[in-house]
Scaffold this motif. Structure first.
Motif, short mmCIF file in Angstrom:
data_model
loop_
_atom_site.label_atom_id
_atom_site.label_comp_id
_atom_site.label_asym_id
_atom_site.label_seq_id
_atom_site.Cartn_x
_atom_site.Cartn_y
_atom_site.Cartn_z
N GLY A 63 4.49 -25.15 -57.36
CA GLY A 63 5.13 -25.50 -56.10
C GLY A 63 6.59 -25.08 -56.09
N LEU A 64 6.90 -23.99 -56.75
CA LEU A 64 8.26 -23.45 -56.82
C LEU A 64 8.33 -22.27 -55.86
CD1 LEU A 64 11.09 -23.26 -58.10
CD2 LEU A 64 10.05 -21.82 -59.87
N LYS A 65 9.01 -22.48 -54.73
CA LYS A 65 9.09 -21.46 -53.68
C LYS A 65 7.69 -20.93 -53.35
CE LYS A 65 13.84 -20.18 -54.45
NZ LYS A 65 14.35 -20.97 -53.37
N PRO A 66 6.79 -21.82 -52.95
CA PRO A 66 5.40 -21.43 -52.77
C PRO A 66 5.18 -20.38 -51.67
CG PRO A 66 5.75 -23.65 -51.95
CD PRO A 66 7.00 -23.25 -52.67
N ARG A 67 5.97 -20.40 -50.62
CA ARG A 67 5.77 -19.38 -49.58
C ARG A 67 6.04 -17.98 -50.11
NH1 ARG A 67 8.20 -23.24 -45.24
NH2 ARG A 67 6.28 -24.22 -44.53
N GLU A 68 7.06 -17.85 -50.95
CA GLU A 68 7.35 -16.55 -51.55
C GLU A 68 6.22 -16.13 -52.49
OE1 GLU A 68 9.43 -19.01 -51.05
OE2 GLU A 68 11.37 -18.23 -50.36
N GLY A 69 5.71 -17.07 -53.28
CA GLY A 69 4.60 -16.78 -54.17
C GLY A 69 3.35 -16.39 -53.41
N LEU A 70 3.08 -17.11 -52.33
CA LEU A 70 1.92 -16.78 -51.50
C LEU A 70 2.09 -15.41 -50.83
CD1 LEU A 70 1.43 -20.33 -50.03
CD2 LEU A 70 -0.26 -19.10 -51.45
N ALA A 113 -4.43 -18.21 -48.59
CA ALA A 113 -2.99 -18.07 -48.84
C ALA A 113 -2.20 -18.20 -47.55
CB ALA A 113 -2.71 -16.72 -49.52
N LEU A 114 -2.71 -17.60 -46.47
CA LEU A 114 -2.02 -17.70 -45.18
C LEU A 114 -2.00 -19.15 -44.69
CD1 LEU A 114 -3.34 -14.48 -43.40
CD2 LEU A 114 -1.05 -14.87 -44.37
N ALA A 115 -3.11 -19.86 -44.89
CA ALA A 115 -3.17 -21.26 -44.48
C ALA A 115 -2.17 -22.10 -45.30
CB ALA A 115 -4.58 -21.81 -44.64
N LEU A 116 -2.09 -21.85 -46.60
CA LEU A 116 -1.16 -22.60 -47.45
C LEU A 116 0.30 -22.32 -47.09
CD1 LEU A 116 -2.86 -22.39 -50.96
CD2 LEU A 116 -2.38 -24.46 -49.63
N MET A 117 0.56 -21.14 -46.53
CA MET A 117 1.93 -20.83 -46.11
C MET A 117 2.42 -21.79 -45.02
SD MET A 117 2.24 -16.73 -45.92
CE MET A 117 2.76 -15.79 -47.32
N GLN A 118 1.50 -22.41 -44.32
CA GLN A 118 1.86 -23.31 -43.24
C GLN A 118 2.07 -24.75 -43.69
OE1 GLN A 118 2.63 -22.19 -40.07
NE2 GLN A 118 2.53 -20.33 -41.29
N VAL A 119 1.78 -25.04 -44.96
CA VAL A 119 1.97 -26.39 -45.48
C VAL A 119 3.47 -26.62 -45.64
CG1 VAL A 119 1.57 -27.94 -47.43
CG2 VAL A 119 -0.26 -26.42 -46.63
N GLU A 120 3.92 -27.75 -45.14
CA GLU A 120 5.35 -28.07 -45.19
C GLU A 120 5.83 -28.15 -46.63
OE1 GLU A 120 8.07 -31.73 -43.58
OE2 GLU A 120 6.38 -31.09 -42.34
N THR A 121 7.02 -27.63 -46.85
CA THR A 121 7.62 -27.69 -48.17
C THR A 121 8.74 -28.72 -48.18
OG1 THR A 121 9.12 -25.87 -47.61
CG2 THR A 121 7.08 -25.29 -48.75
N PRO A 122 9.09 -29.32 -49.30
CA PRO A 122 8.50 -29.08 -50.61
C PRO A 122 7.10 -29.71 -50.71
CG PRO A 122 10.12 -30.83 -50.78
CD PRO A 122 10.18 -30.31 -49.36
N VAL A 127 7.83 -28.55 -58.33
CA VAL A 127 9.19 -28.28 -58.81
C VAL A 127 10.17 -28.40 -57.65
CG1 VAL A 127 10.71 -26.51 -59.78
CG2 VAL A 127 8.41 -26.85 -60.74
N ASP A 128 9.82 -27.83 -56.51
CA ASP A 128 10.72 -27.90 -55.36
C ASP A 128 10.97 -29.34 -54.91
OD1 ASP A 128 11.06 -25.18 -55.36
OD2 ASP A 128 9.88 -24.80 -53.54
N GLU A 129 9.93 -30.18 -54.98
CA GLU A 129 10.10 -31.59 -54.60
C GLU A 129 11.04 -32.28 -55.59
OE1 GLU A 129 7.13 -35.09 -53.23
OE2 GLU A 129 6.84 -34.41 -55.31
N ARG A 130 10.86 -32.01 -56.85
CA ARG A 130 11.71 -32.61 -57.88
C ARG A 130 13.16 -32.15 -57.72
NH1 ARG A 130 11.06 -36.69 -61.41
NH2 ARG A 130 9.42 -35.77 -62.63
N ARG A 131 13.34 -30.86 -57.43
CA ARG A 131 14.68 -30.33 -57.24
C ARG A 131 15.33 -30.91 -55.99
NH1 ARG A 131 14.00 -23.98 -58.00
NH2 ARG A 131 16.02 -24.04 -56.99
N ALA A 132 14.54 -31.11 -54.94
CA ALA A 132 15.09 -31.69 -53.70
C ALA A 132 15.54 -33.12 -53.95
CB ALA A 132 14.04 -31.64 -52.59
N ASP A 133 14.79 -33.87 -54.76
CA ASP A 133 15.19 -35.24 -55.09
C ASP A 133 16.52 -35.23 -55.84
OD1 ASP A 133 12.90 -36.21 -53.94
OD2 ASP A 133 11.84 -36.52 -55.84
N GLY A 134 16.68 -34.34 -56.79
CA GLY A 134 17.91 -34.24 -57.55
C GLY A 134 19.07 -33.80 -56.68
#
Length: 151
Positions: A63-70, A113-122, A127-134
């Motif tokens: 979950g680290l920059k998932p849109r870029e990975g997708l 992959a296209l469908a997952l791109m629409q899932v709200e981040t983090p 990792v992105d969620e943990r980083r956002a908390d910090g």
């Protein structure tokens, strides 16, 4: 739902990590296959696309920059699907069936992959969620939103 999302993300990302690693572990046979399909510079293309798949899969899994990975995954799948799995050009019925299956599988993976791109981040448990908390801890210091302060 959260657990199912993490499980699905693990399976989906793991699929691309596994296949990307195979680009390195089976490099000679994959290079021969890519060459037989007309891929230019197959010797360089195989490890490069392997790295792309591993990076995309790790991005989804963690979950680290998932849109870029997708986007990396889709960027791999579209040309590979259209150029290497041309079932309509295959005269041998058995080979045509194999290419049809691979073409269809890749289309489904592109859709996922296209469908997952629409899932709200983090994403949850990422990792992105943990980083956002910090980051939030430093942005809201002592009850003040530090983003509102002059630069």
């Amino acid at each position: 739902m959260r657990a199912l999302f993490v499980l699905g993300r693990t399976i989906f990302g793991g699929f691309f990590i596994y296949n990307g690693l195979n680009h390195f572990l089976q490099q000679q046979s994959m290079r021969r296959y890519a060459s037989s399909k007309g891929v230019p510079a197959a010797g360089a293309a195989v490890p490069a696309t392997g790295a792309l798949l591993v990076a995309g899969g790790l991005s989804v899994l963690a979950g680290l920059k998932p849109r870029e990975g997708l986007a990396a995954i889709v960027g791999f799948l579209i040309p590979v699907t259209l150029e290497m799995h041309r079932f309509w050009d295959e005269p041998d019925p058995n080979k045509r069936m194999v290419e049809t299956v691979n073409f269809s599988k890749n289309l489904a993976l592109i859709g996922a992959a296209l469908a997952l791109m629409q899932v709200e981040t983090p994403w949850p448990i990422s990792v992105d969620e943990r980083r956002a908390d910090g980051e939030d801890m430093f942005v809201h210091l002592g009850g003040r939103d530090l983003r509102a302060l002059p630069a």
